[in-house]
Motif scaffolding. Structure first.
Motif, PDB file in Angstrom:
ATOM      1  N   ARG A 146      -3.108  15.597  78.515  1.00  0.00           N
ATOM      2  CA  ARG A 146      -4.743  15.712  78.031  1.00  0.00           C
ATOM      3  C   ARG A 146      -5.384  16.408  78.263  1.00  0.00           C
ATOM      4  O   ARG A 146      -6.262  16.513  77.268  1.00  0.00           O
ATOM      5  CB  ARG A 146      -4.607  13.745  78.244  1.00  0.00           C
ATOM      6  N   HIS A 147      -5.798  16.472  79.326  1.00  0.00           N
ATOM      7  CA  HIS A 147      -6.904  17.720  79.067  1.00  0.00           C
ATOM      8  C   HIS A 147      -7.669  18.908  78.357  1.00  0.00           C
ATOM      9  O   HIS A 147      -7.819  19.005  77.711  1.00  0.00           O
ATOM     10  CB  HIS A 147      -7.532  17.887  80.661  1.00  0.00           C
ATOM     11  N   LYS A 151      -9.742  19.675  75.367  1.00  0.00           N
ATOM     12  CA  LYS A 151     -10.354  21.420  75.302  1.00  0.00           C
ATOM     13  C   LYS A 151     -10.337  21.865  73.750  1.00  0.00           C
ATOM     14  O   LYS A 151     -10.795  22.734  72.999  1.00  0.00           O
ATOM     15  CB  LYS A 151      -9.672  22.100  76.233  1.00  0.00           C
ATOM     16  N   LYS A 219     -15.924   6.802  74.387  1.00  0.00           N
ATOM     17  CA  LYS A 219     -14.983   6.069  75.199  1.00  0.00           C
ATOM     18  C   LYS A 219     -15.558   4.399  73.552  1.00  0.00           C
ATOM     19  O   LYS A 219     -16.819   5.679  73.907  1.00  0.00           O
ATOM     20  CB  LYS A 219     -15.078   5.492  76.393  1.00  0.00           C
ATOM     21  N   GLU A 233     -11.573  -0.388  77.373  1.00  0.00           N
ATOM     22  CA  GLU A 233     -11.485   0.666  76.879  1.00  0.00           C
ATOM     23  C   GLU A 233     -10.669   1.948  75.927  1.00  0.00           C
ATOM     24  O   GLU A 233      -9.289   2.313  77.107  1.00  0.00           O
ATOM     25  CB  GLU A 233     -11.919   1.252  77.613  1.00  0.00           C
ATOM     26  N   THR A 235     -10.422   5.597  73.839  1.00  0.00           N
ATOM     27  CA  THR A 235     -11.186   7.237  74.027  1.00  0.00           C
ATOM     28  C   THR A 235     -11.105   6.953  72.170  1.00  0.00           C
ATOM     29  O   THR A 235      -9.875   7.232  71.490  1.00  0.00           O
ATOM     30  CB  THR A 235     -10.747   8.460  74.864  1.00  0.00           C
ATOM     31  N   PHE A 537      -7.501   8.802  70.605  1.00  0.00           N
ATOM     32  CA  PHE A 537      -7.005  10.229  71.240  1.00  0.00           C
ATOM     33  C   PHE A 537      -6.140   9.121  72.224  1.00  0.00           C
ATOM     34  O   PHE A 537      -4.977  10.360  72.351  1.00  0.00           O
ATOM     35  CB  PHE A 537      -8.014  10.613  72.304  1.00  0.00           C
TER      36      PHE A 537
END
Lengths: 590, 590
Positions: A146-147, A151, A219, A233, A235, A537
């Protein structure tokens, strides 16, 4: 730590490190006593390394090492040596660490869940002990993926001249759409902020501001009843561009998706991605989110059956509906029980029934064998290009019901017949030319399908008055394997056209002003042509990580009741806090 | 758009483009009629280009161009030519566009604010028409700088092996600290989520999870009364690392700051950044946020004056306080009125008065001339290294009052005397060795200065029982030009030490459990040594953009009352929404 320094990560040690004196730090995966030695498997986020402690290697370390248990956090120092009995199952399996020193940073009680891949534990337990659940290698891998995905997206957008601009979380409640989360204001008692469902209006304002190319990974919030893959919540990857047409937005996003899938999965997406008008998607796949990994297209057989005596068909046709069918290859031998389940299945989509024809080698079996002649059957097989062994499933009703039923049935049958086994296939399609408006039977008026700022297609503007249902929008969804990955539209930037839109959907100017006032006000000052797109996302990560559970891609998700078993949020707050906000809890039972 | 494509940005056109046929799109900065021609200055986010329309260039375009007004959004096509009268004030000033075609995308009313740099308009008007305010080149520049800074930080953190992990916005209310924003829950009526003041507990949980290196650029929320540079929602650069000591965190962040200032301002920060223990910062600068761009250090003159007859000094010394002074170079000739203002100034910091000595060429003037002998004065000058022309300002009181007064006065005098003119000087300093605990006079107990998970310094743990006030913490602030840019600490990961901390600050275990239960629970399962740091991102951007107004670095800020003049949030919501949430507005007047 007392000056102790980690020199290596557990997972990176190889034969090339043999002879080096190193220090690793991590968690005890397991400890075994074997042949007078202590073996510790040490885990950090990169992998596992075997450490061996022994009387002869270092007496003090050996004695200490015998005290450690699973999930103790420790450091160990020693020399890397070749392993006598290699473990080819792990990358570090050719070597081990001869433990000369051990430091126990902290102890651990017996963890309530196993720290291993593919855990099959009750979800609420996993969420309550999320910090342990997140130690599992698959969760580590997904959150790193995910990171990296975020990126890759940010790098791409930056290269393309986009600026990431933060929009407010404390926003204004909008009366339409999904339910807002509200935040009581202390300064203005009795008034509320709302958490944003999307930055839609702000991003359009940024275009009015001349920012040209905006994006944000942000978010968003919806206070809806949670279905399987919804979270309160979530993204979005949100973007908006000025001075563009639909093709520009689509072309840019194709390159973005290509980059993401290449960098994350090393998969090549061929461009351009197929485009499919909404009408075709509905007719062939019964869905505006067509799954193109398999065929099984819907066929219109109305013309073939319109002269039969079958009342079910006749009724549907007379009422302006249609008769359509899908063909399931090699499924003619389904049992009656299996078939009955399919009939039940389509009822969820509003169908009153399902006509089936099993085209077996030597006979034809059908729920309509009493009403359809041999010639009727042949004509249907002919139209469907059915061959012996195939199953034909027919729905007759209003178009909407037919599409919904067969669209869902098509996907269901693909799963049942094993057509969707390959989880490395990613079939993208742009669905375009959506209807701008839909007719609201209850309110006897047209309403915007997307939102009232969506631009009609140039060639259809002429029908806005005479035939609003015919007008198509400059709207586009990017669909992947039958799911909506993202969607967007070109927006109206012409005040007169905007007024016309409000008129067509029956919103009086003053109402429009109440709801969208500040955007309409902004549009008085030279708004540029603009359009954009937003991705879910979390869903994108689900695809990339190949999981079908949204909770696997979020570090600290809520459960189905929007409750966090870890922190126990939401919780009771002090009366004094409520008093400051000027609100009371309604304690009257309804 | 009808197929019209932008080929260039306005600001990039140069003499090398002469002869090219191009299309630009943007907003009309101004239009002039001159010598039978129409001159339009067109602005996009890159700059301004002059376009000339004329009867002989293209008649239709010429006629249409005469209709445009300021802030109309248009496109223009034509050939780039050399400009007859160059404008050296702008980068495109050597060329102009001969307008062969013009398209008016949208018209504009006369904007209520000027679209120009350094606007001096009422802030509420700027916020109400924020979409116009953001068209101004300085706002465009700052928000792009903000984007680039976030990008530089993310690139750096990624290179260093950090993963950006999103933590929840819908969190749990914590009873201590600043006031939470609350969000009523619909599923659990009478209960509330809280918006996070920081991701502190979640990032520590991520360390327990073995993520090793976490960071996030994330919105945080505080429902506090807004001072000049506070916003209800603000952005933090938040990070946490496992298996590190204080020096590791500081060294990493020095390299991060070095990268940011190099990439954004092309400034070289020399490493290592100076470190200063809290005690020294207080004694020399009267502040834990010392501004090192200038000297004017505080000197302890207690020993010099302890034998004088001056009661003000004697009283302070007898009560355990001190007498300290600063010397302002060349300020001996201040008027009595100016001096009086300084006396008033320090009263805000609790000082009862301020003793001043003007060391003029031929005489010495002082508020204490009746009480201090010539020798006393000389001794003071000697200690202060004062020379003729200098002003000495002396405070005598409890240490805290002396430090607060002289610390503030020092900065005030630097501004007054022009020592802080250079806005290209960036003086960083790490302030370290903060007190772990402070004594709460009201509650008669020690309390945590930072938070109760902060690790004491190893050599001071022995004093936790006997002399808690003496214990220093492994806490560190990064200070820039007298402001706190960020701060952090090493956290306790040892359960026994944690229990001791709670005992020292007088929190019973059950209370600690109520407040921090899930973190304490997590600490039962092998927590690693860990620590972190968080920056105020908005403040960092203020430094980089050289603005002292936080609203300049946020696209859509709130005003001083936490109100948004643009969207008019917060606003009234429907009763039905409140009913669903199970809350009422308290309509009783207090």
């Amino acid at each position: 730590m007392n000056g102790l320094k980690r020199t290596h990560m557990c997972g990176e040690l190889r034969e090339s490190n043999i002879g080096e004196k190193i220090t690793v730090m991590g968690w005890v995966q397991r400890k075994r006593n074997l042949g007078g030695l202590v073996f510790v498997d040490l885990r950090d986020r990169t992998g596992i390394l075997q450490i061996v402690f022994g009387e002869k290697i270092n007496r003090e370390a050996f004695q200490k090492s015998d005290n450690v248990k699973s999930e103790y956090c420790i450091a160990a120092t020693g020399v890397i040596v070749k392993r006598e009995s290699p473990n080819k199952g792990i990358p570090t399996g050719m070597v081990e660490l001869k433990g000369e020193y051990i430091k126990i940073f902290s102890e651990s009680e017996t963890p309530p869940i196993y720290i291993k891949e593919n855990l099959d534990t009750d979800e609420n337990i996993r969420l309550k002990y999320r910090y342990l659940d997140l130690r599992r290698p698959d969760m580590q891998r997904i959150l790193r993926l995910r990171h990296r995905t975020a990126k890759v997206i940010r790098d791409f957008m930056d290269e393309e001249g986009f600026a990431e601009i933060e929009t407010p979380i404390l926003g204004k409640s909008t009366p339409e759409g999904a339910r807002d989360y509200l935040v009581p204001s202390r300064n203005y008692k009795g008034k509320f902020y709302a958490l944003p469902q999307s930055p839609q209006l702000f991003k359009q304002l940024l275009m009015v501001s001349g920012f040209d190319r905006y994006f944000q990974i942000v978010k968003c919030f919806r206070d809806e009843d949670l279905r399987a893959n919804r979270q309160p919540e979530f993204t979005q990857v949100d973007m908006e561009l000025s001075f563009v047409e639909q093709e520009d937005v689509m072309a840019l996003n194709e390159r973005l998706l290509q980059r993401v899938f290449k960098k994350i999965l090393n998969l090549d997406i061929k461009l351009p991605i197929e485009r499919m008008p909404y009408r075709i998607a509905m007719e062939k796949y019964g869905s505006d989110k067509p799954d193109l990994r398999f065929g099984m297209e819907i066929n219109d057989i109305t013309d073939v059956v319109e002269n039969t005596d079958f009342k079910v068909f006749q009724n549907a046709i007379e009422k302006g509906g249609s008769v359509r069918a899908i063909k399931v290859d090699g499924a003619a031998s389904m049992s009656r029980k299996q078939i009955d389940k399919l009939v039940e299945f389509v009822k969820d989509y509003g169908a009153k029934g399902l006509v089936w024809i099993e085209y077996r080698e030597n006979e034809v079996k059908s729920s309509a064998s009493k009403f359809l002649s041999e010639e009727d059957m042949k004509a249907i097989f002919n139209k469907m290009k059915a061959e012996p062994g195939d199953l034909v499933l027919i729905a007759a009703d209003k178009d909407k019901v037919v599409f919904d039923s067969l669209g869902a049935l098509r996907v269901h049958m693909a799963k049942e017949t094993g057509l969707l086994k390959d989880n490395n296939e990613f079939r993208f399609v742009w669905v375009t030319e959506f209807p701008l408006l839909s007719y609201n039977e209850e309110e006897k008026r047209y309403q915007a399908e997307h939102h009232p700022f969506t631009m009609p297609m140039d060639e259809d503007i002429q029908y806005l008055d005479s035939d609003p249902g015919r007008v198509r929008a400059k709207a586009y969804d990017i669909v992947l394997n039958g799911e909506e990955l993202g969607g967007g539209s070109i927006r109206i930037h012409d005040t007169k056209l905007q007024e016309k839109m409000f008129q067509v959907i029956g919103i009086a100017q003053e109402n429009a002003w109440d709801k969208f006032g500040y955007l309409l006000e902004a549009f008085k000052f030279g708004p540029p042509p603009h359009g954009g797109l937003a991705y879910g996302f979390d869903r994108m990560i689900m695809f990339l990580a190949k999981t079908d559970n949204i909770k696997d891609v979020i570090a600290f998700p809520k459960n189905q009741n929007a409750f966090c078993p870890l922190t126990e949020a939401p919780n009771v707050v002090d009366e004094s806090q409520l008093k400051e906000l000027g609100i009371n809890i309604n304690r009257v039972k309804e």
